[in-house]
Design an enzyme around this catalytic site. Structure first.
Site, PDB file in Angstrom:
ATOM      1  N   GLY A 189       0.843  -1.361   0.017  1.00  0.00           N
ATOM      2  CA  GLY A 189       0.180   0.123  -0.026  1.00  0.00           C
ATOM      3  C   GLY A 189       0.832   1.064  -0.039  1.00  0.00           C
ATOM      4  O   GLY A 189       0.200   2.537   0.050  1.00  0.00           O
ATOM      5  N   CYS A 194      -0.875   3.402  -5.658  1.00  0.00           N
ATOM      6  CA  CYS A 194      -1.498   2.135  -5.321  1.00  0.00           C
ATOM      7  C   CYS A 194      -2.636   2.677  -4.457  1.00  0.00           C
ATOM      8  O   CYS A 194      -2.815   3.796  -3.875  1.00  0.00           O
ATOM      9  CB  CYS A 194      -0.468   1.786  -4.367  1.00  0.00           C
ATOM     10  N   THR A 196      -4.606   0.249  -2.733  1.00  0.00           N
ATOM     11  CA  THR A 196      -5.042  -0.938  -1.727  1.00  0.00           C
ATOM     12  C   THR A 196      -5.319  -0.476  -0.442  1.00  0.00           C
ATOM     13  O   THR A 196      -6.588  -1.209  -0.076  1.00  0.00           O
ATOM     14  CB  THR A 196      -3.665  -1.836  -1.850  1.00  0.00           C
ATOM     15  N   GLY A 236       8.444   0.534  -2.836  1.00  0.00           N
ATOM     16  CA  GLY A 236       7.325   1.750  -2.853  1.00  0.00           C
ATOM     17  C   GLY A 236       7.353   2.629  -1.816  1.00  0.00           C
ATOM     18  O   GLY A 236       8.094   2.431  -0.783  1.00  0.00           O
TER      19      GLY A 236
HETATM   20  P1  5GP Z   1       6.348   3.758  -5.898  1.00  0.00           P
HETATM   21  O1  5GP Z   1       7.871   3.760  -6.000  1.00  0.00           O
HETATM   22  O2  5GP Z   1       5.679   4.308  -7.168  1.00  0.00           O
HETATM   23  O3  5GP Z   1       5.705   4.360  -4.639  1.00  0.00           O
HETATM   24  O4  5GP Z   1       5.750   2.207  -5.572  1.00  0.00           O
HETATM   25  C1  5GP Z   1       5.811   1.094  -6.516  1.00  0.00           C
HETATM   26  C2  5GP Z   1       5.616  -0.099  -6.147  1.00  0.00           C
HETATM   27  O5  5GP Z   1       4.087  -0.006  -6.084  1.00  0.00           O
HETATM   28  C3  5GP Z   1       5.662  -1.073  -7.012  1.00  0.00           C
HETATM   29  O6  5GP Z   1       7.113  -1.960  -6.949  1.00  0.00           O
HETATM   30  C4  5GP Z   1       4.588  -2.105  -6.618  1.00  0.00           C
HETATM   31  O7  5GP Z   1       4.880  -2.715  -5.464  1.00  0.00           O
HETATM   32  C5  5GP Z   1       3.519  -1.268  -6.220  1.00  0.00           C
HETATM   33  N1  5GP Z   1       2.356  -1.034  -7.387  1.00  0.00           N
HETATM   34  C6  5GP Z   1       2.587  -0.859  -8.347  1.00  0.00           C
HETATM   35  N2  5GP Z   1       1.454  -0.641  -9.213  1.00  0.00           N
HETATM   36  C7  5GP Z   1       0.205  -0.841  -8.074  1.00  0.00           C
HETATM   37  C8  5GP Z   1      -1.080  -1.130  -7.922  1.00  0.00           C
HETATM   38  O8  5GP Z   1      -1.675  -1.020  -8.956  1.00  0.00           O
HETATM   39  N3  5GP Z   1      -1.792  -1.371  -6.909  1.00  0.00           N
HETATM   40  C9  5GP Z   1      -0.808  -1.689  -5.560  1.00  0.00           C
HETATM   41  N4  5GP Z   1      -1.339  -1.724  -4.626  1.00  0.00           N
HETATM   42  N5  5GP Z   1       0.636  -1.424  -5.723  1.00  0.00           N
HETATM   43  C10 5GP Z   1       0.996  -1.114  -6.848  1.00  0.00           C
END
Ligand code: 5GP
Length: 368
Positions: A189, A194, A196, A236
């Site tokens: 999350g 995301c 979630t 993330g």
């Molecule tokens: P960011 O660096 O953009 O904050 O986070 C990247 C991570 O978000 C990805 O590696 C993956 O674990 C997660 N993620 C990517 N797409 C989605 C999505 O559609 N839903 C959710 N719950 N997590 C995502």
């Protein structure tokens, strides 16, 4: 059994800051900092141990592309390729560019189609004997028995380095380690696209999740007869280079980054163009979406299945040209973090770091 509430407040990157440290043996300047850490992969081609900057571009559309891997490898960073590349594209890349591909991580889900595709990829590459044999088995919920069974069976069939996730608790780390994963991805999350937490009410503030999962990895090491432990990827929630330093100082072995790498040429994808004053068309924004968003499911799965919801956002991020400049910002920031921590090597950032809780870390007078 009634529900319980854990009283201590769990923390996110924005809730803490690193305290600077004195070290007479520390680096004299940023140039003296070594950002290369021991990498989980081997360069099978040369059968030599490999080092890399412990940053992994996420296996997302617009981020985990072959072009991104080419560019990031120039900065010694890693790329988890998104799972929608075809076997032909992947094998061509791995065989034609083995040195660059040693910075790539093959990603897959945990279903039969993914397995069939991997078997084909593996068969073609085994005969070429040149790939780094690292696979990321990526599912939204790493806690299920099905995921554990899939990892077990995968290990038996193919071996290699298995990254698996995602989980956010000590129990989750143990679950995946016992199933046969070597590297465990932490984060439910926190991602930039995301949803979630909004849809399910489930999640764990990322900074605390890393600390606790690292503790479990160490616990596994101390109690193991083989002196082995899982490596941890903080996945993330990175909003700026400083968050990467915090994740590594909290004990993560790698940090996975999605949104921070979005909006660049190397990620490809849909562009928003406008007509500039001189009459030329210029890109202003690029489309970016979560891999569980409606946009991704429409593109790859022919729509959102009836039994599930879209757990990701679709956004337009400002266009930022080549990812080169962003890489330099990230690496420059990390070098500064190391000098302020008095460590010459990024591998040692995690030893003895002190964090303080804060209620404000940035001055936003002129924007965030
Ligand atoms: P960011 O660096 O953009 O904050 O986070 C990247 C991570 O978000 C990805 O590696 C993956 O674990 C997660 N993620 C990517 N797409 C989605 C999505 O559609 N839903 C959710 N719950 N997590 C995502």
């Amino acid at each position: 059994m009634t529900a319980k509430v854990i009283d201590d407040v769990k923390l996110d990157y924005s809730d803490v800051m690193l305290v600077p440290r004195c070290n007479p043996d520390g680096p004299a300047s940023r140039q003296d900092v070594n950002l290369l850490a021991r990498y989980m992969g081997k360069r099978l081609l040369e059968n030599s141990a490999m080092t890399a900057v412990p940053i992994i571009a996420a296996n997302m559309d617009g981020v985990g592309t072959i072009d991104m891997c080419r560019k990031l490898s120039e900065h010694n960073m890693l790329t988890a390729l998104h799972k929608h590349h075809t076997v032909d594209e992947l094998t061509k890349f791995y065989i034609d560019y083995p040195h660059i591909a040693s910075y790539a991580i093959y990603s897959m889900g945990a279903n039969q189609d993914d397995l069939v595709k991997y078997r084909e990829f593996d068969m073609r590459l085994r005969t070429a004997t040149i790939y780094n044999n690292i696979v990321c088995i990526d599912v939204a919920n790493g806690y299920t028995k099905e995921t554990a069974d899939f990892i077990k069976s995968f290990r038996k069939q193919f071996g290699g380095t298995i990254i698996a996730g995602n989980v956010v608790t000590r129990e989750g780390v143990r679950h995946l380690w016992e199933a046969g994963a070597n590297v465990i991805k932490i984060g439910i999350g926190p991602g930039s696209v995301c949803t979630t937490r909004k849809l399910t009410g489930i999640g764990y503030p990322q900074f605390s999740a890393i600390l606790e999962c690292v503790k479990e990895a160490d616990h596994i090491l101390y109690n193991s007869k083989t002196y082995k432990k899982p490596l941890i990827i903080a996945d993330g929630g990175i909003t700026c280079p400083g968050d990467i330093a915090k994740g590594l100082a909290a004990g993560a072995d790698y940090v996975m980054v999605g949104g921070l790498f979005a909006g660049h040429d190397e990620g490809g994808g849909k562009r928003v163009m406008t007509c500039a004053e001189d009459g030329t068309m210029k890109t202003t924004h690029m489309k970016f979406y979560g891999m569980a968003s409606k946009a991704a499911q429409d593109k790859h799965n022919g729509g959102v299945a009836e039994y599930r919801a879209s757990e990701g956002k679709e956004v337009y991020v400002p266009y930022r040209g080549s990812v080169n400049y962003t890489c330099r910002e990230i690496l420059g920031g990390l070098r500064s973090s190391c000098t302020l921590q008095g460590v010459s090597n990024i591998d040692t950032l995690k030893y003895g770091a002190t964090f303080i809780k804060v209620n404000r870390q940035l001055n936003n007078v002129f924007g965030a």
